[in-house]
Structures are given as structure tokens and as C-alpha cells.
Design a protein around this motif. Structure first.
Motif, PDB file in Angstrom:
ATOM      1  N   VAL A  83       0.840  -1.204   0.000  1.00  0.00           N
ATOM      2  CA  VAL A  83       0.000   0.000   0.000  1.00  0.00           C
ATOM      3  C   VAL A  83       0.873   1.251   0.000  1.00  0.00           C
ATOM      4  N   ALA A  84       1.889   1.281   0.854  1.00  0.00           N
ATOM      5  CA  ALA A  84       2.776   2.444   0.930  1.00  0.00           C
ATOM      6  C   ALA A  84       3.505   2.655  -0.400  1.00  0.00           C
ATOM      7  N   ALA A  85       3.962   1.578  -1.013  1.00  0.00           N
ATOM      8  CA  ALA A  85       4.669   1.684  -2.299  1.00  0.00           C
ATOM      9  C   ALA A  85       3.725   2.178  -3.396  1.00  0.00           C
ATOM     10  N   PHE A  86       2.477   1.734  -3.354  1.00  0.00           N
ATOM     11  CA  PHE A  86       1.489   2.165  -4.346  1.00  0.00           C
ATOM     12  C   PHE A  86       1.200   3.654  -4.198  1.00  0.00           C
ATOM     13  N   VAL A  87       0.977   4.110  -2.973  1.00  0.00           N
ATOM     14  CA  VAL A  87       0.698   5.530  -2.732  1.00  0.00           C
ATOM     15  C   VAL A  87       1.856   6.394  -3.197  1.00  0.00           C
ATOM     16  N   GLU A  88       3.068   5.956  -2.905  1.00  0.00           N
ATOM     17  CA  GLU A  88       4.258   6.705  -3.328  1.00  0.00           C
ATOM     18  C   GLU A  88       4.364   6.741  -4.844  1.00  0.00           C
ATOM     19  N   ARG A  89       4.100   5.621  -5.486  1.00  0.00           N
ATOM     20  CA  ARG A  89       4.226   5.553  -6.940  1.00  0.00           C
ATOM     21  C   ARG A  89       3.189   6.420  -7.635  1.00  0.00           C
ATOM     22  N   ARG A  90       1.992   6.485  -7.083  1.00  0.00           N
ATOM     23  CA  ARG A  90       0.912   7.257  -7.690  1.00  0.00           C
ATOM     24  C   ARG A  90       1.019   8.746  -7.366  1.00  0.00           C
ATOM     25  N   LYS A  91       1.926   9.121  -6.459  1.00  0.00           N
ATOM     26  CA  LYS A  91       2.277  10.519  -6.184  1.00  0.00           C
ATOM     27  C   LYS A  91       1.049  11.431  -6.018  1.00  0.00           C
ATOM     28  N   ALA A  99      -5.871   3.201  -1.902  1.00  0.00           N
ATOM     29  CA  ALA A  99      -4.913   2.173  -2.312  1.00  0.00           C
ATOM     30  C   ALA A  99      -5.320   0.800  -1.805  1.00  0.00           C
ATOM     31  N   ARG A 100      -5.779   0.732  -0.564  1.00  0.00           N
ATOM     32  CA  ARG A 100      -6.196  -0.551   0.002  1.00  0.00           C
ATOM     33  C   ARG A 100      -7.364  -1.153  -0.785  1.00  0.00           C
ATOM     34  N   GLU A 101      -8.252  -0.290  -1.253  1.00  0.00           N
ATOM     35  CA  GLU A 101      -9.380  -0.761  -2.045  1.00  0.00           C
ATOM     36  C   GLU A 101      -8.934  -1.183  -3.445  1.00  0.00           C
ATOM     37  N   ILE A 102      -8.097  -0.350  -4.085  1.00  0.00           N
ATOM     38  CA  ILE A 102      -7.631  -0.646  -5.444  1.00  0.00           C
ATOM     39  C   ILE A 102      -6.866  -1.959  -5.490  1.00  0.00           C
ATOM     40  N   LEU A 103      -6.088  -2.221  -4.460  1.00  0.00           N
ATOM     41  CA  LEU A 103      -5.244  -3.414  -4.454  1.00  0.00           C
ATOM     42  C   LEU A 103      -6.010  -4.699  -4.178  1.00  0.00           C
ATOM     43  N   GLN A 104      -7.325  -4.589  -4.020  1.00  0.00           N
ATOM     44  CA  GLN A 104      -8.152  -5.797  -3.989  1.00  0.00           C
ATOM     45  C   GLN A 104      -8.303  -6.374  -5.394  1.00  0.00           C
ATOM     46  N   ASP A 105      -8.078  -5.520  -6.397  1.00  0.00           N
ATOM     47  CA  ASP A 105      -8.126  -5.962  -7.787  1.00  0.00           C
ATOM     48  C   ASP A 105      -6.899  -6.832  -8.062  1.00  0.00           C
ATOM     49  N   PRO A 106      -7.086  -8.055  -8.553  1.00  0.00           N
ATOM     50  CA  PRO A 106      -5.937  -8.954  -8.744  1.00  0.00           C
ATOM     51  C   PRO A 106      -4.902  -8.434  -9.739  1.00  0.00           C
ATOM     52  N   ASN A 107      -5.337  -7.654 -10.740  1.00  0.00           N
ATOM     53  CA  ASN A 107      -4.362  -7.122 -11.691  1.00  0.00           C
ATOM     54  C   ASN A 107      -3.493  -6.048 -11.048  1.00  0.00           C
ATOM     55  N   TYR A 108      -4.065  -5.215 -10.200  1.00  0.00           N
ATOM     56  CA  TYR A 108      -3.256  -4.232  -9.476  1.00  0.00           C
ATOM     57  C   TYR A 108      -2.337  -4.922  -8.477  1.00  0.00           C
ATOM     58  N   PHE A 109      -2.864  -5.920  -7.781  1.00  0.00           N
ATOM     59  CA  PHE A 109      -2.052  -6.659  -6.816  1.00  0.00           C
ATOM     60  C   PHE A 109      -0.874  -7.332  -7.539  1.00  0.00           C
ATOM     61  N   GLY A 110      -1.162  -7.999  -8.662  1.00  0.00           N
ATOM     62  CA  GLY A 110      -0.102  -8.667  -9.417  1.00  0.00           C
ATOM     63  C   GLY A 110       0.913  -7.693  -9.974  1.00  0.00           C
ATOM     64  N   THR A 111       0.430  -6.551 -10.457  1.00  0.00           N
ATOM     65  CA  THR A 111       1.345  -5.537 -11.001  1.00  0.00           C
ATOM     66  C   THR A 111       2.261  -5.001  -9.912  1.00  0.00           C
ATOM     67  N   MET A 112       1.737  -4.848  -8.711  1.00  0.00           N
ATOM     68  CA  MET A 112       2.583  -4.387  -7.608  1.00  0.00           C
ATOM     69  C   MET A 112       3.642  -5.425  -7.240  1.00  0.00           C
ATOM     70  N   LEU A 113       3.313  -6.702  -7.355  1.00  0.00           N
ATOM     71  CA  LEU A 113       4.327  -7.733  -7.115  1.00  0.00           C
ATOM     72  C   LEU A 113       5.473  -7.600  -8.118  1.00  0.00           C
ATOM     73  N   VAL A 114       5.121  -7.262  -9.367  1.00  0.00           N
ATOM     74  CA  VAL A 114       6.151  -7.037 -10.391  1.00  0.00           C
ATOM     75  C   VAL A 114       6.964  -5.795 -10.040  1.00  0.00           C
ATOM     76  N   LYS A 142       4.948   1.716 -15.640  1.00  0.00           N
ATOM     77  CA  LYS A 142       5.208   2.830 -16.563  1.00  0.00           C
ATOM     78  C   LYS A 142       6.173   2.430 -17.679  1.00  0.00           C
ATOM     79  N   THR A 143       6.323   3.357 -18.621  1.00  0.00           N
ATOM     80  CA  THR A 143       7.142   3.061 -19.796  1.00  0.00           C
ATOM     81  C   THR A 143       8.610   3.410 -19.565  1.00  0.00           C
ATOM     82  N   LYS A 144       9.452   2.843 -20.400  1.00  0.00           N
ATOM     83  CA  LYS A 144      10.891   3.077 -20.311  1.00  0.00           C
ATOM     84  C   LYS A 144      11.224   4.518 -20.672  1.00  0.00           C
TER      85      LYS A 144
END
Length: 327
Positions: A83-91, A99-114, A142-144
Motif C-alpha cells: 500500500v505504501a509503495a502504491f501511494v508513493e508511486r501514484r504521487k 490504495a487498500r481498495e484498489i489493491l483488492q483488484d488482482p491485476n493491481y495486486f499482481g502488477t505491484m508484485l512485479v 510505466k514506460t521506459k
């Protein structure tokens, strides 16, 4: 060497982990079991443990050796870190509560693992739309540097390794401008190299070297110049009609002196409509296998499956994603 044998050799022994947010899907489970048994990579299934176990049992799969992450039973300490990493990344675009609600989505959760390097890549989309799969990647991974947006390429293969080309963008950008098209061309050339295709990049049009005049033609000509400046070491040319890019005798008449014309291996379409139509014509009329879409330009690999994909498609796209993680 067959494409996938080559890719397997590249990723063998690298202990690459690929997460599958749709872990309860039988097609995903079947591919994960094969990948694990073949010792190609380490699959990680996301989903509720009981649901995955039931789906596996109902379809005759044994998943005792597979890694399963159940977000509903995830360590509080680890989830708080996520959650902390997500909040920081989304600035500032998401509060802790959001963030806690968004990360219930499996695609967001999986993307954060990456993003947090717990895994090396993600494969999703067998039950989710392209937007649901790609949006988290664009927001978080994000993109390169130097790439303004991601794009979708297809490896077009016929007769195993005898004929192999790359088509893009056939999946993401509806009408890229000249700068974006140039970036797609360069990224496509780099993707081609990963798949043992010597990149000779043709930017396609209905015109060859000024044979027609229109804003659409001008865009491709401008994109060609930008791409050549972005990657002077890469063979890139345009604007070229398809026959001029592919047939040596036509190239000799329409684009004499070009090192790409008549010998192109990477075909960059001017917009999504023609790209999508083009790869499907090659697939259905020409008998090519279309492997993809392969998302290009992200800092870490995320791949989007078709919702009509089968177990073999999942297996292959996981191998491709693992190989992309080495770039």
C-alpha cells in the motif's frame, strides 16, 4: 532453432517468476502446471487458495508444487508495504484508503508484485479486458525512458523457424502521431532481436518514397526520420508500401538503394486499424501463427492474453514474458 526452444534456452536456470492474477482459471492452472513440470520458470498463481484448489481438482490438475498467493490471506506487514509503495508511486493520485481498495483488484495486486520485484513479470487477460490488464501496468510500472506509450506487437511465424516476422502496433494505439510511431518502430526492432529476428524495420504506408501526397503519408515519412535519429544503428526505412518492403523486385523499382525495402522483417503499421487487419489477414489467409500481443516499452514485462486464449497460448506467452524480463 524453433522460436520457443530458443527462448527456453535463454531463460533456463534464471529462476524467473511470472505471476498469473487469474489463478483460478483452468487454462491458467494447466499452463502453470506444465511450466513448473518443464522447469522453465516459476509460476505464481494469484487467488483464493480454496477456489484454486477446487478448480484444479475439477480439471484433474495437481498443484501441490505450485506457488499460490492468496491476497485475502496476505501478510499484513507485506500488504502495508505494498500500500505504501502504491501511494508513493501514484504521487498524490491515491490515498492510503483508496490504495487498500484498489489493491483488492488482482491485476493491481499482481502488477505491484512485479513493481516491487517479488516476481519478474505478469500474464493476465484471459478473463479481463485489455484495459483492465494494461491500465495498472501503465500507472505503476510505466514506460521506459524515451518511450511515451506502450504498444502491441505480434510475432508472425509460418513453418516453425522458416519464416518469422514482427508486426506492430496491432493492439494498443489507435492513431499514433509521428513521434509515437517512431518510438513504436524502434521498440519493435528491439523486440525482434529478442526473438532471433534480424531487425530491418519498414514503416508502412499506401505510398512509397513520396509516390502519394497526404497527411497520412507525411506522418509516416516524418516518423521514419525520427526513428532513424532515435536508433541510427538500426536499419529503418519508410514510407514503404507493403510490396516494396517485402518483394525484392518491387523494391528495386520503387525504392532503389534501400537496405530495408525488399528485405523487411519488422512491419510497422501507420495506425491500429490497418495493423489489426493486416496481422489477421496474414494469420487467416497466409497461414501464419500470430503470437502475441507482446506489450513493448514497459519498464518490466506485463502481457495481455486474449480472452479466447487456450492453455497453449498461456504457456507460450509466459515464456515470452519471461524472456522479456531479461532485456
Amino acid at each position: 532453432m524453433d522460436l520457443f526452444e530458443s527462448l527456453k534456452n535463454k531463460i533456463n536456470g534464471k529462476n524467473i517468476k511470472i505471476v498469473f492474477p487469474e489463478g483460478q482459471e483452468p487454462r491458467i492452472i494447466g499452463a502453470a502446471v506444465r511450466l513448473k513440470a518443464d522447469q522453465i520458470l516459476e509460476p505464481v498463481l494469484l487467488g483464493q487458495q480454496a477456489e484454486i484448489e477446487k478448480a484444479a481438482k475439477d480439471n484433474g490438475f495437481h498443484i501441490e508444487n505450485l506457488t499460490v498467493i492468496d491476497p485475502t490471506a496476505y501478510s499484513k506487514v507485506k500488504f502495508d508495504e505494498m500500500v505504501a509503495a502504491f501511494v508513493e508511486r501514484r504521487k498524490g493520485k491515491a490515498s492510503e484508503e483508496q490504495a487498500r481498495e484498489i489493491l483488492q483488484d488482482p491485476n493491481y495486486f499482481g502488477t505491484m508484485l512485479v513493481y516491487m520485484k517479488q516476481v519478474d513479470g505478469m500474464v493476465s487477460g484471459i478473463v479481463h479486458s485489455t484495459g483492465e490488464t494494461v491500465r495498472p501496468a501503465l500507472q505503476i510500472i510505466k514506460t521506459k525512458p524515451g518511450v511515451s506509450r506502450t504498444s502491441g506487437a505480434f510475432i508472425m511465424q509460418r513453418g516453425r523457424e522458416e519464416e518469422r516476422y514482427l508486426f506492430s502496433d496491432c493492439a494498443i494505439n489507435i492513431n499514433p502521431n509521428a513521434q509515437e510511431l517512431a518510438e513504436i518502430a524502434v521498440q519493435s526492432g528491439k523486440t525482434a532481436e529478442l526473438f532471433d529476428i534480424e531487425p530491418k524495420v519498414a514503416l508502412l504506408s499506401f505510398s512509397t518514397k513520396g509516390s502519394a501526397k497526404s497527411p497520412e503519408v507525411q506522418k509516416v515519412a516524418e516518423a521514419t526520420k525520427i526513428a532513424q535519429e532515435l536508433a541510427p544503428e538500426m536499419e529503418i526505412d519508410g514510407e514503404l508500401q507493403f510490396d516494396a518492403s517485402y518483394v525484392p523486385s518491387v523494391a528495386a523499382q520503387k525504392a532503389p538503394g534501400s537496405t530495408v525495402a525488399g528485405h523487411a522483417t519488422v512491419f510497422v503499421f501507420p495506425e491500429l486499424q490497418s495493423g489489426n487487419i493486416g496481422y489477421k489477414i496474414a494469420q487467416r489467409f497466409g497461414g501464419f501463427e500470430a503470437i502475441g500481443p507482446i506489450l513493448q516499452g514497459l519498464n518490466q514485462p506485463v502481457s495481455d492474453l486474449s480472452r479466447g486464449a487456450n492453455e497453449e497460448d498461456v504457456y507460450k506467452l509466459a515464456i515470452i514474458t519471461a524472456a522479456q524480463s531479461l532485456l
